[in-house]
Each structure stands twice: as C-alpha cells, then as structure tokens.
Motif scaffolding. Structure first.
Motif, PDB file in Angstrom:
ATOM      1  N   ALA A  15       0.441  -1.295  -0.066  1.00 48.63           N
ATOM      2  CA  ALA A  15      -0.373   0.069  -0.194  1.00 48.63           C
ATOM      3  C   ALA A  15       0.899   1.127   0.103  1.00 48.63           C
ATOM      4  O   ALA A  15       0.420   1.757  -0.762  1.00 48.63           O
ATOM      5  CB  ALA A  15      -0.711   0.152   1.220  1.00 48.63           C
ATOM      6  N   TRP A  16       1.688   1.157   0.489  1.00 46.31           N
ATOM      7  CA  TRP A  16       3.120   2.644   1.085  1.00 46.31           C
ATOM      8  C   TRP A  16       3.358   2.501  -0.079  1.00 46.31           C
ATOM      9  O   TRP A  16       3.979   3.822  -0.444  1.00 46.31           O
ATOM     10  CB  TRP A  16       3.648   2.435   2.154  1.00 46.31           C
ATOM     11  N   LEU A  17       3.846   1.515  -1.365  1.00 44.34           N
ATOM     12  CA  LEU A  17       4.350   1.893  -2.681  1.00 44.34           C
ATOM     13  C   LEU A  17       3.776   2.490  -3.662  1.00 44.34           C
ATOM     14  O   LEU A  17       4.599   3.177  -4.325  1.00 44.34           O
ATOM     15  CB  LEU A  17       5.670   0.576  -2.735  1.00 44.34           C
ATOM     16  N   TYR A  18       2.473   1.833  -3.996  1.00 44.03           N
ATOM     17  CA  TYR A  18       1.551   1.918  -5.091  1.00 44.03           C
ATOM     18  C   TYR A  18       0.139   2.401  -4.876  1.00 44.03           C
ATOM     19  O   TYR A  18      -0.562   1.905  -4.437  1.00 44.03           O
ATOM     20  CB  TYR A  18       1.339   0.849  -6.064  1.00 44.03           C
ATOM     21  N   ASP A  19      -0.125   2.974  -6.090  1.00 39.74           N
ATOM     22  CA  ASP A  19      -1.757   3.713  -5.504  1.00 39.74           C
ATOM     23  C   ASP A  19      -2.323   2.767  -5.887  1.00 39.74           C
ATOM     24  O   ASP A  19      -2.409   2.050  -6.389  1.00 39.74           O
ATOM     25  CB  ASP A  19      -1.762   5.049  -6.689  1.00 39.74           C
ATOM     26  N   LEU A  20      -3.907   3.314  -4.715  1.00 39.54           N
ATOM     27  CA  LEU A  20      -4.199   1.694  -5.000  1.00 39.54           C
ATOM     28  C   LEU A  20      -5.334   1.736  -6.348  1.00 39.54           C
ATOM     29  O   LEU A  20      -5.745   1.298  -6.498  1.00 39.54           O
ATOM     30  CB  LEU A  20      -5.935   2.135  -4.006  1.00 39.54           C
ATOM     31  N   GLU A  21      -6.092   3.069  -7.052  1.00 41.59           N
ATOM     32  CA  GLU A  21      -6.082   3.442  -8.319  1.00 41.59           C
ATOM     33  C   GLU A  21      -5.624   2.575  -9.227  1.00 41.59           C
ATOM     34  O   GLU A  21      -6.257   1.565 -10.006  1.00 41.59           O
ATOM     35  CB  GLU A  21      -6.007   5.289  -8.343  1.00 41.59           C
ATOM     36  N   ASN A  22      -4.160   2.579  -9.016  1.00 44.33           N
ATOM     37  CA  ASN A  22      -3.387   1.647 -10.589  1.00 44.33           C
ATOM     38  C   ASN A  22      -3.405   0.578 -10.207  1.00 44.33           C
ATOM     39  O   ASN A  22      -3.534  -0.566 -11.485  1.00 44.33           O
ATOM     40  CB  ASN A  22      -2.394   2.350 -10.285  1.00 44.33           C
ATOM     41  N   LYS A  23      -3.507  -0.004  -8.962  1.00 50.36           N
ATOM     42  CA  LYS A  23      -3.726  -1.417  -8.819  1.00 50.36           C
ATOM     43  C   LYS A  23      -5.154  -1.762  -9.046  1.00 50.36           C
ATOM     44  O   LYS A  23      -5.269  -3.211  -9.845  1.00 50.36           O
ATOM     45  CB  LYS A  23      -2.820  -1.777  -7.281  1.00 50.36           C
ATOM     46  N   ILE A  24      -6.091  -0.981  -9.301  1.00 51.68           N
ATOM     47  CA  ILE A  24      -7.851  -1.390  -9.348  1.00 51.68           C
ATOM     48  C   ILE A  24      -7.444  -1.429 -11.166  1.00 51.68           C
ATOM     49  O   ILE A  24      -7.986  -2.376 -11.636  1.00 51.68           O
ATOM     50  CB  ILE A  24      -8.204  -0.556  -9.005  1.00 51.68           C
ATOM     51  N   GLU A  25      -6.868   0.002 -11.728  1.00 55.58           N
ATOM     52  CA  GLU A  25      -6.715  -0.436 -13.358  1.00 55.58           C
ATOM     53  C   GLU A  25      -6.446  -1.843 -13.493  1.00 55.58           C
ATOM     54  O   GLU A  25      -6.224  -2.477 -14.666  1.00 55.58           O
ATOM     55  CB  GLU A  25      -6.408   1.093 -13.170  1.00 55.58           C
ATOM     56  N   GLN A  26      -5.115  -2.016 -12.725  1.00 56.91           N
ATOM     57  CA  GLN A  26      -4.206  -3.223 -13.597  1.00 56.91           C
ATOM     58  C   GLN A  26      -4.862  -4.470 -13.374  1.00 56.91           C
ATOM     59  O   GLN A  26      -5.000  -5.426 -14.372  1.00 56.91           O
ATOM     60  CB  GLN A  26      -2.327  -3.468 -12.701  1.00 56.91           C
ATOM     61  N   ALA A  27      -5.760  -4.967 -11.885  1.00 57.00           N
ATOM     62  CA  ALA A  27      -6.289  -6.120 -12.203  1.00 57.00           C
ATOM     63  C   ALA A  27      -7.782  -5.799 -12.712  1.00 57.00           C
ATOM     64  O   ALA A  27      -7.903  -7.584 -13.636  1.00 57.00           O
ATOM     65  CB  ALA A  27      -7.012  -5.855 -10.728  1.00 57.00           C
ATOM     66  N   SER A  28      -8.006  -5.062 -13.688  1.00 54.90           N
ATOM     67  CA  SER A  28      -9.737  -4.784 -14.683  1.00 54.90           C
ATOM     68  C   SER A  28      -8.962  -5.290 -15.843  1.00 54.90           C
ATOM     69  O   SER A  28      -9.095  -5.921 -17.017  1.00 54.90           O
ATOM     70  CB  SER A  28     -10.027  -3.650 -14.904  1.00 54.90           C
ATOM     71  N   LYS A  29      -7.364  -4.504 -16.445  1.00 54.14           N
ATOM     72  CA  LYS A  29      -6.829  -4.711 -17.644  1.00 54.14           C
ATOM     73  C   LYS A  29      -6.122  -5.974 -17.092  1.00 54.14           C
ATOM     74  O   LYS A  29      -6.250  -6.955 -18.502  1.00 54.14           O
ATOM     75  CB  LYS A  29      -5.827  -3.909 -17.584  1.00 54.14           C
ATOM     76  N   ALA A  30      -6.230  -6.914 -16.546  1.00 54.49           N
ATOM     77  CA  ALA A  30      -5.271  -8.204 -16.432  1.00 54.49           C
ATOM     78  C   ALA A  30      -6.388  -8.808 -16.827  1.00 54.49           C
ATOM     79  O   ALA A  30      -6.082 -10.365 -17.086  1.00 54.49           O
ATOM     80  CB  ALA A  30      -4.791  -8.587 -15.288  1.00 54.49           C
ATOM     81  N   GLY A  31      -7.862  -8.231 -16.601  1.00 53.47           N
ATOM     82  CA  GLY A  31      -9.336  -9.750 -16.674  1.00 53.47           C
ATOM     83  C   GLY A  31     -10.438 -10.051 -15.266  1.00 53.47           C
ATOM     84  O   GLY A  31     -10.873 -10.774 -15.620  1.00 53.47           O
ATOM     85  N   PHE A  32      -9.559  -9.181 -14.214  1.00 55.06           N
ATOM     86  CA  PHE A  32     -10.459  -9.493 -12.859  1.00 55.06           C
ATOM     87  C   PHE A  32     -11.538  -9.022 -12.517  1.00 55.06           C
ATOM     88  O   PHE A  32     -11.972  -8.088 -13.241  1.00 55.06           O
ATOM     89  CB  PHE A  32      -9.447  -9.683 -11.726  1.00 55.06           C
ATOM     90  N   ALA A 325      -0.512  -8.413 -10.989  1.00 51.46           N
ATOM     91  CA  ALA A 325      -2.078  -8.443 -11.839  1.00 51.46           C
ATOM     92  C   ALA A 325      -1.687 -10.055 -12.982  1.00 51.46           C
ATOM     93  O   ALA A 325      -2.330 -10.636 -13.493  1.00 51.46           O
ATOM     94  CB  ALA A 325      -2.293  -7.364 -12.214  1.00 51.46           C
ATOM     95  N   GLN A 326      -0.842  -9.823 -13.822  1.00 52.06           N
ATOM     96  CA  GLN A 326      -0.642 -10.752 -14.968  1.00 52.06           C
ATOM     97  C   GLN A 326      -0.114 -11.932 -14.277  1.00 52.06           C
ATOM     98  O   GLN A 326      -0.873 -13.006 -14.777  1.00 52.06           O
ATOM     99  CB  GLN A 326       0.373  -9.719 -15.907  1.00 52.06           C
ATOM    100  N   ARG A 327       0.348 -11.920 -13.326  1.00 46.95           N
ATOM    101  CA  ARG A 327       1.177 -13.251 -12.566  1.00 46.95           C
ATOM    102  C   ARG A 327      -0.379 -13.801 -12.299  1.00 46.95           C
ATOM    103  O   ARG A 327      -0.435 -15.242 -12.006  1.00 46.95           O
ATOM    104  CB  ARG A 327       1.269 -13.181 -11.474  1.00 46.95           C
ATOM    105  N   GLY A 328      -1.374 -12.652 -11.341  1.00 49.85           N
ATOM    106  CA  GLY A 328      -2.567 -13.546 -10.972  1.00 49.85           C
ATOM    107  C   GLY A 328      -3.889 -14.322 -11.866  1.00 49.85           C
ATOM    108  O   GLY A 328      -3.813 -15.274 -11.506  1.00 49.85           O
ATOM    109  N   MET A 329      -3.476 -13.714 -13.127  1.00 45.91           N
ATOM    110  CA  MET A 329      -4.399 -14.536 -13.837  1.00 45.91           C
ATOM    111  C   MET A 329      -3.624 -15.787 -14.428  1.00 45.91           C
ATOM    112  O   MET A 329      -4.599 -16.507 -14.703  1.00 45.91           O
ATOM    113  CB  MET A 329      -4.831 -12.767 -15.541  1.00 45.91           C
ATOM    114  N   ARG A 330      -2.952 -15.447 -14.691  1.00 45.19           N
ATOM    115  CA  ARG A 330      -2.193 -16.758 -15.559  1.00 45.19           C
ATOM    116  C   ARG A 330      -2.627 -17.806 -14.450  1.00 45.19           C
ATOM    117  O   ARG A 330      -2.579 -18.825 -14.848  1.00 45.19           O
ATOM    118  CB  ARG A 330      -0.382 -16.926 -15.732  1.00 45.19           C
ATOM    119  N   ALA A 331      -2.239 -17.406 -12.944  1.00 43.38           N
ATOM    120  CA  ALA A 331      -2.395 -18.491 -12.652  1.00 43.38           C
ATOM    121  C   ALA A 331      -4.102 -18.606 -12.158  1.00 43.38           C
ATOM    122  O   ALA A 331      -4.006 -20.163 -12.532  1.00 43.38           O
ATOM    123  CB  ALA A 331      -2.275 -17.874 -11.119  1.00 43.38           C
TER     124      ALA A 331
END
Length: 344
Positions: A15-32, A325-331
C-alpha cells in the motif's frame, strides 16, 4: 454465479509503495472481475488526501467512496474488505471495547465500498504475548457473535468471513474454524477457506527439512474427507486459492526469513507465498486436492480470490502492480484448467 476470479489488492504491491487506483486498474486490465480491499490501502489513500499520517474518519470514508467509484469504472466488484485483526478472545476487555468502536467505522467503510463482507483472520500472537488472549472458545464465539449482531443490525446486513490462520494461537485449522462458526450461530457469520492456511496447518511445515509435516499426506486426506462431510457450504462466503514456495532450507534461526519470536509459518506466509500452481516459483502445496474438496466435494460456487503475500510485493518499480496482476491471471487460468471449472 458459477465462478469469478478475484484478486487481493495488496497482492498488487504494498500500500505504501503503489496507489490503490493503479492497482485496481491493473487488476481490471488483467481480466479480474472482483477484488478484495485491504484496509491499509484505504488508510494510505486517506493519508494522501489528508497530507499527513492522521486522516480523519471522513477522509477515510472519502477514500472508500473513491475506491468504490474507481472499481465501478473498471468493472470490478469489491467482494470484501480485510483484515479486521486482533479482535476475538482478548483478555483486556477495555481493548475489546476499543475494537468494537473500530468495527463501527469498518461497518461505515463497508457501506461506502458497497460490499457486504468483512473478513476476520483468527487471532495470532507473537512469543511472549500469549497471555493477551484466551483459548476459551465460548468467549471467542461470544466476541464474534457480538460483531455478527452488529452486522445484522445494518441494512442491508453485513456478513463476516472468519478465516483460520495456520500460525494462529488457537483457531489454526479449518476444524477449529468450523467449530467457532457453529458456536456463533448467526446467518451472517461464515468462513473464508484458504488453501494456504488449510495446507499450512496440517500438511506443510517450512521449519522442516522436507517442507512437510511427518504424516502430511494421510493427515490431509483425512482432514479433507471430514471437511466434505461436516461443513455447510452455505457458510463458505468465499475462498482463496493460493500456493507457497518450497524453501531450499528450513525456516529456522539463521534463515533469511526468520524473525525471532514470530512463528515460522507466519514468516513463511509473509515472504514466500506464490500464486496457485506457480512451479516456476517453487510452489508445492497440494492446492488442487484442497480446492477440489471445497469445489467438487462441498459444491462451492462463487468468487475465487487469488491472494498473495510475498517479498516481491515490496520491490520497487512501476511495473510491480501490473506484473502481479498478470501473474495472478496466469494462475487463474491454470486453476480453471486444472480444476476443470465451468465458467458462465
């Protein structure tokens, strides 16, 4: 709903390194399709909003509003918020009262996030802190029943997903978890079943040279047979499918992950989890066996969260959220293939 893939917000970077908004966007782009929100993410967002380390309640709620809006814009359902830590069984009842006040805020946050689930990991303590909690399951259940009743008073009701941590002091197995859920006996109080914590309590031992407990395979088979026979699937609010690294040496004093006074399974969990079936990361847990028991044996249908804690989350670099996010989607795709899931 048959199955939908979800991901844990912290699994996309600390949380202290990366913005939540960016993480949400990356999760969506990966297909979650869903995401678990970690309170630390909201707190960090609120601190940015406040411009200091002491955000107000309203700023925390504003951060929750923004999180919900961002998830909506990215087609993500917030399946739950976690972790409500260090609550049940406290011997210091003044501290218990403080936690009840904290839950009042969490209930407001859950409404702002438009989620109906708050996850509660079972209470763990470090060496020397054993006196701070009780092993009396009636007290533990009574404390959790108090939260359940608070959730039932909300409109719509808030549900609580209790999870056994394999390094917890007393509620460390699915069996002890299920016992507490039955004792609480409320319609909005159920479980989060996690393949890592199920395996970690009965099959895996990172402090052992083999990485396993002495009778790992037999004990797991018997445990999963009991799970299928005893657990009511309606009390399984969601599941997490996650793996872990087979360490090259036992996690004892001298190991790079060792922390004095901290259970070895906790140190292992914080540093060396892996997404499901990531053999390239030395993943070795019997994830398929456990997941099949929950999905085929119990008949679970719903969100499957790809949860991760790992030292890799603290690495610096703008690529970290997208990479995880991409690792998670591959999994997830491996989970679908290996478990032969029928998606809608």
């Amino acid at each position: 709903m048959r199955f939908q893939p979800a991901i844990f917000s912290v699994s996309l970077g600390r949380a202290w390194l990366y913005d939540l908004e960016n993480k949400i966007e990356q999760a969506s782009k990966a297909g979650f399709k869903g995401i678990e929100i970690f309170y630390e993410d909201l707190d960090y967002s609120a601190r940015k909003l406040a411009g200091n380390d002491h955000p107000t309640t309203e700023q925390i709620l504003e951060a929750a509003d923004h999180c919900h809006k961002t998830c909506q814009q990215n087609g993500l359902t917030i399946i739950g918020m976690q972790p409500f830590l260090f609550y049940e069984g406290l011997t210091d009842r003044a501290q218990h009262a403080k936690m009840i006040e904290k839950m009042k805020l969490w209930l407001q946050i859950a409404k702002r996030l438009h989620t109906d689930v708050i996850q509660i990991p079972s209470h763990f303590v470090l060496e020397g802190q054993e006196h701070t909690i009780t092993e009396d399951r009636e007290i533990i259940a009574s404390d959790l029943r108090e939260l359940a009743d608070m959730g039932l008073a909300e409109e719509p009701p808030i549900r609580f997903a209790y999870e056994n941590l394999c390094w917890a002091k007393y509620i460390d197995t699915w069996e002890s978890l299920w016992d507490i859920v039955k004792r609480v006996d409320r319609p909005n109080f159920g479980m989060c079943l996690d393949t890592f914590n199920i395996a970690g309590s009965v099959w895996a031992d990172p402090s052992s040279p083999t990485g396993k407990t002495p009778n790992a395979d037999v004990d797991l088979e018997l445990s999963l047979r009991r799970l299928v026979e005893e657990v009511d699937v309606n009390k399984v609010f969601y599941i997490q499918i996650v793996d872990a690294e087979r360490l090259s040496s036992p996690l004892v004093a001298g190991h790079e992950f060792y922390t004095e006074g901290q259970p070895s399974r906790m140190s292992w969990s914080r540093n060396a989890r892996a997404f499901a079936f990531e053999e390239e990361y030395n993943a070795y847990l019997p994830v398929e066996q456990i997941a099949n028991a929950i999905i085929d044996g119990l008949g679970y249908r719903g969100y499957i969260s790809m949860e991760l804690f790992s030292r890799t989350l603290a690495y610096e670099g703008e690529h970290i959220p997208a990479e995880h996010a991409q690792r998670g989607m591959r999994a997830w795709k491996r989970v679908v293939e290996r478990l032969k899931l029928q998606l809608h």
